[in-house]
Scaffold this motif. Sequence first.
Motif, PDB file in Angstrom:
ATOM      1  N   ASP A   4      -5.886 -31.195 -11.492  1.00 58.31           N
ATOM      2  CA  ASP A   4      -6.454 -32.437 -12.025  1.00 58.31           C
ATOM      3  C   ASP A   4      -7.329 -32.176 -13.247  1.00 58.31           C
ATOM      4  OD1 ASP A   4      -5.192 -33.921 -10.077  1.00 58.31           O
ATOM      5  OD2 ASP A   4      -6.967 -34.072  -8.799  1.00 58.31           O
ATOM      6  N   SER A   5      -8.127 -31.112 -13.198  1.00 57.14           N
ATOM      7  CA  SER A   5      -8.996 -30.824 -14.341  1.00 57.14           C
ATOM      8  C   SER A   5      -8.169 -30.389 -15.548  1.00 57.14           C
ATOM      9  CB  SER A   5     -10.058 -29.781 -13.988  1.00 57.14           C
ATOM     10  OG  SER A   5      -9.474 -28.536 -13.683  1.00 57.14           O
ATOM     11  N   THR A   6      -7.101 -29.672 -15.304  1.00 57.37           N
ATOM     12  CA  THR A   6      -6.225 -29.270 -16.407  1.00 57.37           C
ATOM     13  C   THR A   6      -5.592 -30.494 -17.056  1.00 57.37           C
ATOM     14  OG1 THR A   6      -5.793 -27.127 -15.400  1.00 57.37           O
ATOM     15  CG2 THR A   6      -4.206 -27.887 -17.043  1.00 57.37           C
ATOM     16  N   VAL A   7      -5.121 -31.420 -16.250  1.00 59.73           N
ATOM     17  CA  VAL A   7      -4.522 -32.654 -16.777  1.00 59.73           C
ATOM     18  C   VAL A   7      -5.571 -33.472 -17.524  1.00 59.73           C
ATOM     19  CG1 VAL A   7      -3.494 -34.870 -16.107  1.00 59.73           C
ATOM     20  CG2 VAL A   7      -2.663 -32.749 -15.083  1.00 59.73           C
ATOM     21  N   ALA A   8      -6.799 -33.542 -17.009  1.00 62.52           N
ATOM     22  CA  ALA A   8      -7.868 -34.302 -17.662  1.00 62.52           C
ATOM     23  C   ALA A   8      -8.244 -33.688 -19.007  1.00 62.52           C
ATOM     24  CB  ALA A   8      -9.092 -34.380 -16.756  1.00 62.52           C
ATOM     25  N   TYR A 108     -14.815 -28.946 -25.450  1.00 59.92           N
ATOM     26  CA  TYR A 108     -14.930 -30.001 -24.440  1.00 59.92           C
ATOM     27  C   TYR A 108     -13.787 -29.905 -23.428  1.00 59.92           C
ATOM     28  CZ  TYR A 108     -16.140 -34.629 -22.644  1.00 59.92           C
ATOM     29  OH  TYR A 108     -16.533 -35.674 -21.838  1.00 59.92           O
ATOM     30  N   ALA A 109     -12.576 -29.660 -23.907  1.00 53.30           N
ATOM     31  CA  ALA A 109     -11.421 -29.506 -23.010  1.00 53.30           C
ATOM     32  C   ALA A 109     -11.648 -28.334 -22.055  1.00 53.30           C
ATOM     33  CB  ALA A 109     -10.140 -29.309 -23.816  1.00 53.30           C
ATOM     34  N   CYS A 110     -12.197 -27.255 -22.562  1.00 55.22           N
ATOM     35  CA  CYS A 110     -12.471 -26.089 -21.703  1.00 55.22           C
ATOM     36  C   CYS A 110     -13.544 -26.405 -20.673  1.00 55.22           C
ATOM     37  CB  CYS A 110     -12.868 -24.889 -22.552  1.00 55.22           C
ATOM     38  SG  CYS A 110     -11.488 -24.227 -23.496  1.00 55.22           S
ATOM     39  N   ALA A 111     -14.556 -27.184 -21.048  1.00 53.41           N
ATOM     40  CA  ALA A 111     -15.591 -27.592 -20.093  1.00 53.41           C
ATOM     41  C   ALA A 111     -14.985 -28.453 -18.988  1.00 53.41           C
ATOM     42  CB  ALA A 111     -16.709 -28.346 -20.814  1.00 53.41           C
ATOM     43  N   SER A 114     -12.870 -26.200 -16.772  1.00 56.34           N
ATOM     44  CA  SER A 114     -13.738 -25.333 -15.972  1.00 56.34           C
ATOM     45  C   SER A 114     -14.586 -26.116 -14.971  1.00 56.34           C
ATOM     46  CB  SER A 114     -14.658 -24.526 -16.890  1.00 56.34           C
ATOM     47  OG  SER A 114     -13.908 -23.680 -17.713  1.00 56.34           O
ATOM     48  N   GLU A 115     -14.448 -27.426 -15.000  1.00 57.63           N
ATOM     49  CA  GLU A 115     -15.154 -28.322 -14.085  1.00 57.63           C
ATOM     50  C   GLU A 115     -16.671 -28.101 -14.151  1.00 57.63           C
ATOM     51  OE1 GLU A 115     -13.187 -27.659 -10.322  1.00 57.63           O
ATOM     52  OE2 GLU A 115     -11.394 -28.719 -10.997  1.00 57.63           O
TER      53      GLU A 115
END
Length: 165
Positions: A4-8, A108-111, A114-115
């Motif tokens: 889910d975090s990867t998709v977000a 931001y995408a990495c944050a 990384s949740e």
Amino acid sequence: MSADSTVAALPFIAWSRIWSPVAPEPLRREAWEALVLPGSFEELGPEFWSTFHVGSPAPKVPLLLHAALQLEGAGAREDWMRAMSYLELRFDEFHLPPDQLGAACEVYACAIESEEPVLIEELRRRYLLPWCRFARERLTREDSPLAFLPERFEADLLAVDAGAR
């Protein structure tokens, strides 16, 4: 990291390609289509470049966050460098200022991936949403055909906020 975090995080990789001056044109067009932005980059490209990248003494809407938000540049860059360090990110081939919106979208995408909810909230609250407000006001006042860009970017930022709760 969850699926889910990867998709977000994916929309912000696409946004980084939109905002980066060093992204190859095929990747920018692909990102435009992936984000389902109105029109095509081919037809809006000249307006895009003259609005966000070219201007004297500066573009109409600077993509350097400190310039758009009238902040001291060293402090803003240091904030983004600290976020990069925390996420253990390193510069690769191209080196944009860390507070350039394309580079900032990658951080931001990495944050997101990384949740890191505190980092996500701080970057969004201090830099990304204020940039959206600035850009939206400037483009709406000038009746720009690109006024939809900061609106769509802001909607994606707020979608992450809703998903993080």
